[in-house]
Each structure stands twice: as C-alpha cells, then as structure tokens.
Design an enzyme around this catalytic site. Structure first.
Site, PDB file in Angstrom:
ATOM      1  CB  SER A  16      -1.013  -0.227   1.248  1.00  0.00           C
ATOM      2  OG  SER A  16      -0.330  -0.055   2.330  1.00  0.00           O
ATOM      3  CB  ALA A  18       2.530   5.881  -4.763  1.00  0.00           C
ATOM      4  N   GLY A  51      11.577  14.178  -2.418  1.00  0.00           N
ATOM      5  CA  GLY A  51      11.630  15.402  -3.474  1.00  0.00           C
ATOM      6  C   GLY A  51      10.469  15.435  -4.432  1.00  0.00           C
ATOM      7  CG  HIS A 239      19.633   9.558  -2.516  1.00  0.00           C
ATOM      8  ND1 HIS A 239      20.274  10.565  -2.111  1.00  0.00           N
ATOM      9  CD2 HIS A 239      18.406   9.893  -3.212  1.00  0.00           C
ATOM     10  CE1 HIS A 239      19.595  11.510  -2.293  1.00  0.00           C
ATOM     11  NE2 HIS A 239      18.641  11.259  -3.069  1.00  0.00           N
ATOM     12  CG  HIS A 346      17.372   6.216  -3.144  1.00  0.00           C
ATOM     13  ND1 HIS A 346      16.400   6.202  -2.118  1.00  0.00           N
ATOM     14  CD2 HIS A 346      16.761   6.678  -4.133  1.00  0.00           C
ATOM     15  CE1 HIS A 346      15.420   7.154  -2.520  1.00  0.00           C
ATOM     16  NE2 HIS A 346      15.496   7.521  -3.757  1.00  0.00           N
ATOM     17  CD  GLU A 370      12.120   0.486  -5.034  1.00  0.00           C
ATOM     18  OE1 GLU A 370      13.124   0.566  -5.108  1.00  0.00           O
ATOM     19  OE2 GLU A 370      11.185   1.381  -4.435  1.00  0.00           O
ATOM     20  CG  LEU A 387       6.430   9.390  -5.696  1.00  0.00           C
ATOM     21  CD1 LEU A 387       6.510  10.701  -5.179  1.00  0.00           C
ATOM     22  CD2 LEU A 387       5.801   8.339  -5.226  1.00  0.00           C
TER      23      LEU A 387
END
Length: 531
Positions: A16, A18, A51, A239, A346, A370, A387
């Site tokens: 759960s 996005a 971000g 990252h 990341h 992802e 996203l």
C-alpha cells in the site's frame, strides 16, 4: 491445528504505497478489494519519498525533453516506447492527484516546480520535502472511505497460489491468490480474480539504506518463486546523499537540495564532483554516488559533506521543513553546518519483468511500482521518475484488469503445517539476516568485481541452504518470511551482475570498466542456473 479461513475477492492488492493505493482507489467501484500491508503506510518507500514527482507542466518544458533526460540518465538501456508513454502521462497524473486532494506547493496560480539532478528543466512537483507522504495520505483517505475496500494492515504475504503450484501446467500458469500471515500467526488463504503485487523495493538487502524496514523485496521474491522472470536486478541505485550517522538511524537528503544550490565538498571544503562530470553535483545519481565513494576510499574518510548554506536560510525553512527539523534533531543546523553524507542503497531499477500495465508471464498476476521492471529506468533512474511510474502503472494496470474479465472462484488448499515443530531460538534468523546484508554491502556495492561477485554468490548459497532448512521445519513468521525473500533478492542481484560483462549506469565492474556498444537487458528465468 487452528481452523483457517478462506476468503475470495475480486482484486487482491499486496502493498500500500502509491502504486497499490491508487490501484485500490480506481478498482474499488468495480468490485471487492482486499488491500494487504505488512505494516502501516508509514513503513513504505512512498511515505519516505521527499523530492517529488517529475512531470511536464511548465510551458517552457516539453515531453521530448523529459524523454531525453530519462534516456540519458538510463545509460542507453531505457525502452524508449515506455519512456514516452510515461512522460506523456505526467500532466494527467498531476491533475488527478490534485483532484484527489494532494496539496502540491504553488507559486500564485502555478505549481512550484523544482529541479533535480540530470533534469534539464524545473519539472518536479512537490509538497515541501514530503511529497510521497502527502500523496499517500490523500489516496488513503479515499481508500479508507470506500465500502468495497478491506484494508488489512500487519498482514504478511507468504506466497502466491498458482495453478502450477496446484498441479497444473507451468506453461499455462494462472495466479489465483496468496497465502497471508495474519497478526495472530494464522496463515489464511485469499483467492482472487486478479492479484496485484505492489510491495516496493529491496533496500534492506544492504546495511546502509534510505528505505524503511519493510523493503525486503517480498513481491519480487514471491513472483520469482511462482515462475516470473527477473530483469536488470544488477541496477541498484545508491542515493548519493544519505546522512552519515553511525550512532543512530539514517535519513535520505533529497536531491532537490542540490537542485536548489547545495554543494558536495570534502573535509577541506573542496568541491570534487566536477572531477567526475561536467555537471558537478547535478550529474546523474550513479556518477555522484561513485564520486563520493571514490573520494571516501581515496582519503580514508568515513563520509563526505553536503553544504546546504548556499540555498539560503529562508528557502531552507520553507521548502525543506522536514529535512531541516530532522537534522536539527541530531544537532545539525543545515543553514550553518556541513552535513556528513554517504551513499546508501535507495532504489531498485530492475525487478520482475512486466509490461507498463503490470502484466507478467503468469495470467491474472500483475506487478507494479518498484517491484516491476518495465524498461523505464534503464541502467539508472532519473530523479523523481519513481512516483510517476508507480502512478502510471496503477492507471494502466487498472485498465488491463478491468478489461481482463474475472476468474471463477476457485478453492485453494489451506496452508500446510504438517511436520512443523516450534522454534526454540530465533538467533539463526538474525545471524543470516546480518550476514546477507554484510555480504551484499561488502561485495555487491557501488563498485564490483568478478571475484567479489563469486564470493558473494558462494556465501549466499550456504545461507540459503540454512534458511530453507529452517523455513520448512518451523512456523512462518514475518522475520522468517522476510529473510527468505531477502536471500532470493540478493541472489538475483548477484546473478544479474555476473551476467553483465561491462560497466553501465549503476553497475560498475573493475574487470569490465568499458561500456559495450549495444545495450541489452539482463533477464533471468526461474529454473535456470544454480543458486
């Protein structure tokens, strides 16, 4: 044995963040949705996404420019048709999120757009520096308000139920649901017309990561065991700027800081990124992460430093509220102090091979977000495209599911607990967990070699033997399920890395420092190769 329940739904969504939330919102009007989450929303990568979301909404920008930036960052491996489709949907996704209640930052009547590394324009829409949290909270309000959605938190997916698992043909494999571990320890059977995996990333396979604890690659491992192909798993994005805090928890320092003027410096204050790329601090993530890693090794330092002072105190207080508050909590004033940083695991650019609609090689099984590899990111993800991909895949998956018809309800056997004996100690789980993460960090990090990969694979093989022996002898638990999945994800990363005989994007090999003329995906098929 405790009596176990069987439940059927139209749409079983596991995860759960996005991707899972938007899919649940869009499918809820069309049937019964069961949304499974092994924790709460705050234990997801979406929640930690700072971000923003990349989208072409400014007249000075263009989809062509977004496509070009994505392909350039992806080091030649992006699937251009996928890139164009995703970039082309950016504005529509932003408009939908606004309609669903996401409070994007604005400047008068337009969105306040920021710029991140490797973007040629300011195209990142954000909600201060907590964009993923704001998007998720807006979607959660709609999920929780819909009578057709049953949201089960603290439930852990154990394995998928497929027709092949029940004795059918592997060539015509169909997913009919999943076994789910409930909080009380009972494994329940959920069948569904459509099963959608949206379980997120794999960051916990490394010792230092920006990801929450939940990022143990559960969806990837379950789909792999069920018979799906894995693709480009060697491309683990590190990252560049994670807070170096050996005494406490780590935190990601959003790339938007560098987009707004923050600099990377060594202990003496020297900017070193221009030694590695003409774009300096705004070079693609793989370049910046390797630059920091190289400078640390060269100097013997534990970290490098992010200098956010050029941003200015006013913008820090208003745009980077959450980052500033968290740093103040550990004694760092980012408007006055240098921030110690290290690269951290990341984002997984690879995953289960899937279409942009989430379709896999198993009928009625979809993988989105992802956990999926669509070809969008290539060998290195462009900042804030994650996203966007999650939400585009949710849109496409919904359309595919609704067009795909329903499976007749099919009974599945209950979880078999015969021959299981109680645990007497949990220490083997912790030891194997720690050893996997140490092995991956030491041998399969930012810089790799044939020998390091060979050692990693040999160690992982031994660990997996111990895990499987333990798994089949004792009751399942969240820790044991995650450990099993983590070991599979680690193996897939190593096997993909061994197959790539070049350095490209996020995969850098000291044995193959050059890049081959042709960019080819790495694809693993279950049943091939040895552990």
């Amino acid at each position: 044995m405790t009596e176990q329940r069987h439940e059927h739904c139209d749409f079983l969504i596991i995860g759960s963040g996005a991707a899972g939330l938007l899919t649940a919102v869009k499918l809820a009007p069309h049937g019964k949705v069961v949304l499974i989450n092994k924790g709460g929303f705050s234990n997801s990568n979406t929640y930690y996404s700072q971000g923003g979301i990349a989208a072409v909404v400014d007249e000075a920008d263009s989809v062509e420019s977004h496509v070009a930036d994505t392909i350039a960052a992806g080091a030649g491996l992006c699937h251009e048709d996928v890139v164009r489709e995703v970039a082309g949907m950016g504005r529509a996704i932003i408009d939908e999120l606004v309609a669903l209640g996401t409070p994007f930052d604005t400047l008068e009547t337009s969105l306040d757009l920021t710029r991140e590394a490797a973007h040629s324009h300011r195209r990142v829409a954000h909600v201060q520096d907590a964009t993923g949290k704001a998007i998720g909270q807006a979607l959660l309000r709609h999920v929780d308000a819909h009578a057709n959605v049953r949201h089960l938190q603290n439930h852990v997916a154990v394995d998928l139920i497929t027709s092949a698992r029940l004795g059918g043909s592997p060539q015509h494999n169909t997913c009919i649901g999943a076994y789910i571990l409930a909080p009380g320890g009972e494994v329940k059977t959920f069948t569904a017309s459509h099963t959608i995996l949206a379980t997120g990333g794999v960051g916990k396979v490394y010792k230092v990561t920006t990801n929450p604890h939940a990022a143990t690659g559960d969806g990837i491992a379950m789909a792999w065991r069920a018979g799906c192909e894995a693709m480009n798993m060697e491309f683990m994005q590190f990252h560049p700027t994670c807070l170096y805090n050996p005494q406490g928890s780590t935190m990601m320092l959003t790339e938007a800081l560098r987009g707004e003027g923050a600099l990377l410096v060594d202990r003496g204050g020297r900017r070193f990124c221009f030694d590695y790329h003409e774009a300096g601090e705004l070079a693609p993530r793989d370049v910046v992460a390797r630059a920091i890693d190289h400078e640390m090794k060269k100097s013997g330092s534990d970290c490098m430093f992010l200098d956010a002072r050029p941003i200015g105190e006013d913008k820090i207080r208003h745009q980077f509220v959450n980052t500033n508050q968290r740093l103040l909590g550990v004694g760092i004033d980012m408007s006055r102090d240098l921030i110690p940083v290290v690269p951290a695991a990341h984002y997984m650019c690879g995953g289960i091979r899937a279409g942009l609609d989430g379709a896999t090689s198993i009928a009625h099984l979809y993988v989105i977000g992802e956990s999926a590899c669509t070809g969008l990111h290539g060998a290195n993800r462009l900042a804030s495209n994650s996203l966007l991909e999650c939400l585009v895949m949710a849109e496409k998956c919904t359309a595919r599911v609704l067009a795909g018809g329903s499976l007749p309800e099919r009974k599945a056997p209950q979880w078999d607990t015969s021959g299981i004996r109680p645990e007497f100690e949990r220490v083997p789980i912790k030891h194997n967990w720690d050893e996997i993460r140490a092995t991956m960090s030491n041998y399969v990090g930012i810089v790799r070699s044939n020998e390091r990969l060979r050692r990693a694979r040999r160690r992982l093989h031994l660990i997996q033997e111990e895990i499987m022996s333990y798994y089949w002898q004792h009751p399942v638990s969240q820790e044991l399920i995650e450990l099993r999945n983590l070991s599979i994800v680690a193996e897939l990363i190593v096997r993909c890395a061994q197959q790539r005989k070049e350095s490209r994007g996020l995969h850098y090999s000291t044995d193959y420092p050059g890049t081959l003329p042709a960019a080819v995906d790495t694809i693993l098929t279950p049943g091939t190769g040895t552990p």
